[in-house]
Motif scaffolding. Structure first.
Motif, PDB file in Angstrom:
ATOM      1  N   TRP A  33       0.837  -1.195   0.000  1.00  0.00           N
ATOM      2  CA  TRP A  33       0.000   0.000   0.000  1.00  0.00           C
ATOM      3  C   TRP A  33       0.876   1.252   0.000  1.00  0.00           C
ATOM      4  O   TRP A  33       1.884   1.318   0.732  1.00  0.00           O
ATOM      5  CB  TRP A  33      -0.879   0.067   1.243  1.00  0.00           C
ATOM      6  CG  TRP A  33      -2.045  -0.856   1.283  1.00  0.00           C
ATOM      7  CD1 TRP A  33      -3.337  -0.573   0.934  1.00  0.00           C
ATOM      8  CD2 TRP A  33      -2.062  -2.220   1.755  1.00  0.00           C
ATOM      9  NE1 TRP A  33      -4.149  -1.671   1.138  1.00  0.00           N
ATOM     10  CE2 TRP A  33      -3.388  -2.692   1.642  1.00  0.00           C
ATOM     11  CE3 TRP A  33      -1.078  -3.076   2.251  1.00  0.00           C
ATOM     12  CZ2 TRP A  33      -3.760  -3.976   2.007  1.00  0.00           C
ATOM     13  CZ3 TRP A  33      -1.431  -4.359   2.614  1.00  0.00           C
ATOM     14  CH2 TRP A  33      -2.772  -4.803   2.486  1.00  0.00           C
ATOM     15  N   LEU A  34       0.500   2.242  -0.814  1.00  0.00           N
ATOM     16  CA  LEU A  34       1.037   3.591  -0.666  1.00  0.00           C
ATOM     17  C   LEU A  34       0.090   4.303   0.279  1.00  0.00           C
ATOM     18  O   LEU A  34      -1.120   4.374   0.019  1.00  0.00           O
ATOM     19  CB  LEU A  34       1.099   4.309  -2.017  1.00  0.00           C
ATOM     20  CG  LEU A  34       1.771   5.682  -2.016  1.00  0.00           C
ATOM     21  CD1 LEU A  34       3.252   5.551  -1.707  1.00  0.00           C
ATOM     22  CD2 LEU A  34       1.574   6.380  -3.366  1.00  0.00           C
ATOM     23  N   LEU A  94       2.236   5.551  13.316  1.00  0.00           N
ATOM     24  CA  LEU A  94       2.363   4.484  12.323  1.00  0.00           C
ATOM     25  C   LEU A  94       3.563   3.588  12.632  1.00  0.00           C
ATOM     26  O   LEU A  94       3.515   2.376  12.410  1.00  0.00           O
ATOM     27  CB  LEU A  94       2.490   5.076  10.921  1.00  0.00           C
ATOM     28  CG  LEU A  94       1.196   5.620  10.296  1.00  0.00           C
ATOM     29  CD1 LEU A  94       1.496   6.377   9.012  1.00  0.00           C
ATOM     30  CD2 LEU A  94       0.208   4.490  10.024  1.00  0.00           C
ATOM     31  N   GLY A  95       4.646   4.177  13.129  1.00  0.00           N
ATOM     32  CA  GLY A  95       5.803   3.373  13.531  1.00  0.00           C
ATOM     33  C   GLY A  95       5.461   2.424  14.667  1.00  0.00           C
ATOM     34  O   GLY A  95       5.859   1.254  14.666  1.00  0.00           O
ATOM     35  N   PHE A  96       4.690   2.918  15.665  1.00  0.00           N
ATOM     36  CA  PHE A  96       4.241   2.060  16.758  1.00  0.00           C
ATOM     37  C   PHE A  96       3.310   0.969  16.233  1.00  0.00           C
ATOM     38  O   PHE A  96       3.405  -0.196  16.638  1.00  0.00           O
ATOM     39  CB  PHE A  96       3.509   2.888  17.819  1.00  0.00           C
ATOM     40  CG  PHE A  96       4.418   3.509  18.837  1.00  0.00           C
ATOM     41  CD1 PHE A  96       4.838   2.783  19.935  1.00  0.00           C
ATOM     42  CD2 PHE A  96       4.861   4.806  18.692  1.00  0.00           C
ATOM     43  CE1 PHE A  96       5.686   3.340  20.880  1.00  0.00           C
ATOM     44  CE2 PHE A  96       5.700   5.384  19.617  1.00  0.00           C
ATOM     45  CZ  PHE A  96       6.124   4.658  20.725  1.00  0.00           C
ATOM     46  N   LYS A 128      -7.929   3.761   7.819  1.00  0.00           N
ATOM     47  CA  LYS A 128      -7.689   4.843   6.860  1.00  0.00           C
ATOM     48  C   LYS A 128      -6.573   4.513   5.881  1.00  0.00           C
ATOM     49  O   LYS A 128      -6.734   4.667   4.657  1.00  0.00           O
ATOM     50  CB  LYS A 128      -7.362   6.137   7.610  1.00  0.00           C
ATOM     51  CG  LYS A 128      -6.998   7.294   6.677  1.00  0.00           C
ATOM     52  CD  LYS A 128      -6.629   8.548   7.455  1.00  0.00           C
ATOM     53  CE  LYS A 128      -6.222   9.672   6.505  1.00  0.00           C
ATOM     54  NZ  LYS A 128      -5.854  10.922   7.238  1.00  0.00           N
ATOM     55  N   PHE A 129      -5.440   4.080   6.410  1.00  0.00           N
ATOM     56  CA  PHE A 129      -4.250   3.959   5.568  1.00  0.00           C
ATOM     57  C   PHE A 129      -4.136   2.604   4.863  1.00  0.00           C
ATOM     58  O   PHE A 129      -3.401   2.483   3.889  1.00  0.00           O
ATOM     59  CB  PHE A 129      -2.991   4.219   6.391  1.00  0.00           C
ATOM     60  CG  PHE A 129      -2.853   5.655   6.830  1.00  0.00           C
ATOM     61  CD1 PHE A 129      -2.551   6.647   5.914  1.00  0.00           C
ATOM     62  CD2 PHE A 129      -3.050   6.012   8.152  1.00  0.00           C
ATOM     63  CE1 PHE A 129      -2.418   7.970   6.306  1.00  0.00           C
ATOM     64  CE2 PHE A 129      -2.925   7.330   8.563  1.00  0.00           C
ATOM     65  CZ  PHE A 129      -2.614   8.317   7.639  1.00  0.00           C
ATOM     66  N   ASN A 167      -7.951   1.998   1.891  1.00  0.00           N
ATOM     67  CA  ASN A 167      -7.033   2.611   0.926  1.00  0.00           C
ATOM     68  C   ASN A 167      -7.001   1.757  -0.339  1.00  0.00           C
ATOM     69  O   ASN A 167      -6.563   0.604  -0.315  1.00  0.00           O
ATOM     70  CB  ASN A 167      -5.646   2.716   1.561  1.00  0.00           C
ATOM     71  CG  ASN A 167      -4.618   3.329   0.632  1.00  0.00           C
ATOM     72  OD1 ASN A 167      -4.922   3.717  -0.497  1.00  0.00           O
ATOM     73  ND2 ASN A 167      -3.388   3.418   1.115  1.00  0.00           N
ATOM     74  N   GLN A 168      -7.458   2.313  -1.457  1.00  0.00           N
ATOM     75  CA  GLN A 168      -7.520   1.555  -2.707  1.00  0.00           C
ATOM     76  C   GLN A 168      -6.174   1.461  -3.416  1.00  0.00           C
ATOM     77  O   GLN A 168      -6.039   0.715  -4.398  1.00  0.00           O
ATOM     78  CB  GLN A 168      -8.544   2.206  -3.650  1.00  0.00           C
ATOM     79  CG  GLN A 168      -9.973   2.129  -3.157  1.00  0.00           C
ATOM     80  CD  GLN A 168     -10.424   0.682  -2.961  1.00  0.00           C
ATOM     81  OE1 GLN A 168     -10.396  -0.117  -3.890  1.00  0.00           O
ATOM     82  NE2 GLN A 168     -10.823   0.343  -1.737  1.00  0.00           N
TER      83      GLN A 168
END
Length: 738
Positions: A47-48, A62-64, A211-212, A216-217
């Motif tokens: 995923w981007l 996001l790192g956690f 969300k991410f 995320n498409q």
């Protein structure tokens, strides 16, 4: 300090817009001929994550999240994928945020064609489950402690901290963002911890997953299919294209091509003129300290056990090693040692499953590792061979650290057949990756195994012999698990003992003193078994040239001999000469002219083994000829005082390499185990600083032994090995590894 770029349009990298729907890509990759390809597929979901910059708190969160999902063997996404039995090993690095836009990747390799869809579905359902259920409090606390410990410790290993901070800043700076932002973690960390405490971890992390990732498409699924004929097809196509190109050239074109090639080769092999080299700023020998770096080391005893203590400022962190002798272990159990070490950290105890144990380590410490340590000892036949348990914690958690050492070493139940089978598959996949991507390490280990006992031991636990052991063991786990489990327990009963145990501690004096009572308690809990008669490990592989054949387009070429067995007595000048050969002769001939990605030599001053190695090398016999030309290069070498001084200073740079406190304490332990004294270090240093041109020329006769008596091991392509054996009949014994 950070000026705006004068050419912003030329250097700017634009954000990629997110896709409106997922994309699937199916490609083939070259696989070995004559092997079962059914379980050789790979699949990875990618995923981007964003098409706009993320704020620092979101990046930190996001790192956690990445650590929670995949950071440890107990992390749910990693654990479920590996326990599914659908593949051999994880592919994809989780969240990567070093580019302009962060990505998330996860998948499996060693997958059956029939199971590709199952892997994809398992990844998606696991992500959905994590978003719906969240993470348990122990997992969140463990990840929080692990990451915060890492941020505050800022342990960059042998890499200078200043350079590490600069490179961390570069990740933002090259995209015209604030270069100081990546260094400002304390504020965002405090805010993130406060949010988790107030709202709960699910409220923080579930929206990120949704969300991410889930909503995320911009998802790209990559499927790689094995093709045993692809390498030969590609090579045939390349050969055909080159023949067509050559046929299209005129006589004049060919002559010009030959002239330009000759001119390039001449430039590559012509040393830089002295006046050009003098333009490079450098130190003088007077700037170099005459004495080696001193590491404070106090050798004492606690409860009759040897304890080494290093009084160093560590910012309130305690570093500890527990060392056990391995020399009493039966020879046939050696290949099981790496899996034994992994089992200690990734199986459970009577009262904790492995997830709970892993989380407990994460909550209370900065991490624990267990691994074998093996080396030759100069002047001795018997090798130095140990198991080392290594850990770190804040000094206030010293009791927790040593309690966890005890749990890991003594309480773990070595009976989980399913997890052990996963370990075997993962280890086999890692070894196969090493063969393809780090064949020089495999070649070096194989040569060492032919030249000394310590090398043979290491190769049993990390070379081709180990890979062959894993391939056999994978078939035996189901048939003889009781026997394997019994062998693991025998390893523990043989190794984990108060007898000949050594404790190594690094912290400031006050914390060292406070830690002694916990060390004493830990030692009292160790079994006090009687010493077992050491078995004979006097084994080596046959001294024959070997080609380890793998499906590759590049080679890894090694040649080595034991210089001590020729009568050579170690001098410090050998360090300087090896360094100079790497930066001149081997760099120019193997890399610049030969086209290899790397070419170097290494002198193990404990065993006496002098090795030549190349990395991602298009040549094979040509590279061996370059190695054999080393002695003539040294005999004919001329260098002025400036060049000699730079070679000496470069060597001192390696000897005095940058070390943080934990590395200093560990280096002192290593020297203690190998019998290297401060007097030895001083003598070597003085010999390095007094190196003369005559030493280079004298060493030419020494290194001639590699040419005349050296053994060759190459990890290479089938075609190059076949061509080599045609040019030099029976030069290589061929071993097919994959």
């Amino acid at each position: 300090m950070f000026e705006a770029n004068s050419a912003p349009e030329e250097s700017r990298v634009d954000y990629q817009k997110l896709f409106s729907k997922p994309v699937r890509i199916v490609e083939k990759y070259p696989a070995a001929e004559g092997v079962d390809l059914k379980k050789k597929h790979m699949v990875c979901l990618n995923w981007l994550l964003s098409e706009t910059p993320l704020d620092l708190e979101t990046e930190l969160a996001l790192g956690f999240l990445d650590h929670l999902m995949m950071g440890t063997p107990a992390s749910p996404l990693r654990k479920i994928l590996l326990e599914s039995g659908l593949g051999e090993a994880i592919v994809g690095g989780g969240i990567e945020d070093e580019l302009l836009q962060p990505q998330f990747s996860v998948g499996l390799k060693g997958v059956s064609d029939d199971d590709i869809q199952k892997v994809e579905e398992l990844i998606m359902t696991t992500l959905k489950k994590m978003a719906e259920e969240g993470f348990n409090s122990d997992a969140v606390e463990a990840s929080m402690n692990t990451i915060e410990f890492s941020l505050r410790e800022n342990n960059t290993g042998s890499f200078p901290r200043g350079l590490a901070l600069m490179l961390r800043s570069m990740g933002k700076w090259i995209y015209d963002m604030d270069p100081f932002e990546p260094l400002k973690y304390q504020g965002p960390l405090k805010e993130l911890k406060a949010r988790i405490a107030e709202e709960g971890s699910k409220a923080v992390f579930a929206p990120l997953i949704e969300k991410f990732i889930l909503n995320n498409q911009h998802r790209v699924t990559i499927e790689m299919q094995p093709d045993s004929e692809m390498a030969s097809r590609d090579e045939a196509t390349e050969k055909e294209n080159l023949e067509k190109l050559k046929a299209s050239l005129t006589v004049e074109d060919l002559a010009e091509l030959a002239r330009a090639t000759h001119e390039l080769k001449l430039k590559q092999e012509t040393p830089d003129p002295p006046e050009a080299l003098k333009c490079v700023p450098s130190l003088s020998l007077q700037d170099i300290p005459k004495n080696p770096i001193h590491i404070p080391t106090e050798v004492g005893e606690i409860n009759g056990t040897k304890v080494l203590q290093h009084d160093l400022f560590t910012n309130d962190v305690l570093y500890a090693e527990v060392v056990f002798k391995m020399s009493s272990l039966k020879q046939e159990l050696l290949p099981l040692v790496p899996l034994f070490c992994q089992s200690l950290l990734e199986m459970g105890t009577k009262d904790l499953d492995f997830v709970q144990l892993n989380q407990l380590i994460g909550r209370k410490t900065g991490g624990i590792s267990v691994y074998p340590f093996t080396s030759s000892v100069r002047g001795k036949e018997d090798p130095c061979s140990h198991i080392i348990a290594r850990g770190k914690s804040m000094s206030g958690r010293a009791e927790d650290l040593f309690n966890l050492f005890n749990r890991v070493l003594q309480d773990v139940q070595l009976t989980d057949q399913k997890r052990f089978k996963q370990f075997v598959s993962q280890s086999k996949a890692r070894m196969e990756n090493r063969l393809r991507g780090s064949g020089h390490g495999i070649a070096a280990a194989r040569m060492d195994a032919k030249l000394n006992v310590a090398g043979w031991i290491s190769e049993q636990m990390g070379g081709i012999s180990y890979l062959e052991f894993l391939q056999d063991l994978e078939k035996k786990v189901d048939d003889d698990w009781l026997g394997i489990s019994s062998s693991l327990e025998e390893i523990r009963n043989t190794l984990i003992s108060k007898n000949d145990c050594i404790i190594n501690l690094t912290a400031d004096g006050k914390n060292l003193k406070n830690t002694e009572k916990y060390v004493s308690k830990f030692l009292d809990m160790l079994p006090n078994t009687s010493p077992v008669a050491s078995p004979s490990w006097n084994a080596r592989l046959p001294l024959t040239n070997e080609a380890i054949v793998v499906p590759t387009q590049v080679n890894y070429v090694g040649k080595a001999a034991n210089l001590f067995e020729t009568g050579y007595q170690l001098k410090g000048s050998a360090y300087v000469i090896s360094k100079y050969l790497n930066n001149s002769w081997l760099w120019d001939r193997v890399r610049v002219s030969g086209g290899a990605y790397g070419g170097f030599c290494d002198f193990d001053t404990h065993s006496g083994v002098f090795s030549f190695l190349s990395y991602r090398d298009p040549n094979l016999l040509k590279t061996l000829d370059i190695y054999d030309g080393t002695s003539n290069f040294l005999r004919e070498l001329e260098m002025d005082n400036d060049a000699l001084t730079k070679a000496i200073i470069g060597t001192i740079g390696d000897v005095d390499s940058y070390q943080l406190p934990d590395a200093k304490g560990y280096s002192s332990l290593s020297r203690y185990l190998l019998g290297v004294t401060e007097e030895d270090r001083q003598i070597r240093r003085e010999e390095i600083l007094s190196t003369r041109l005559e030493d280079f020329k004298e060493f030419a006769d020494v290194v001639e032994a590699v040419k005349d008596k050296g053994v060759v091991v190459a990890v290479a392509s089938p075609d190059d090995v076949e061509a080599a054996n045609e040019a030099r009949p029976n030069f290589f014994q061929v071993k097919k590894a994959l």
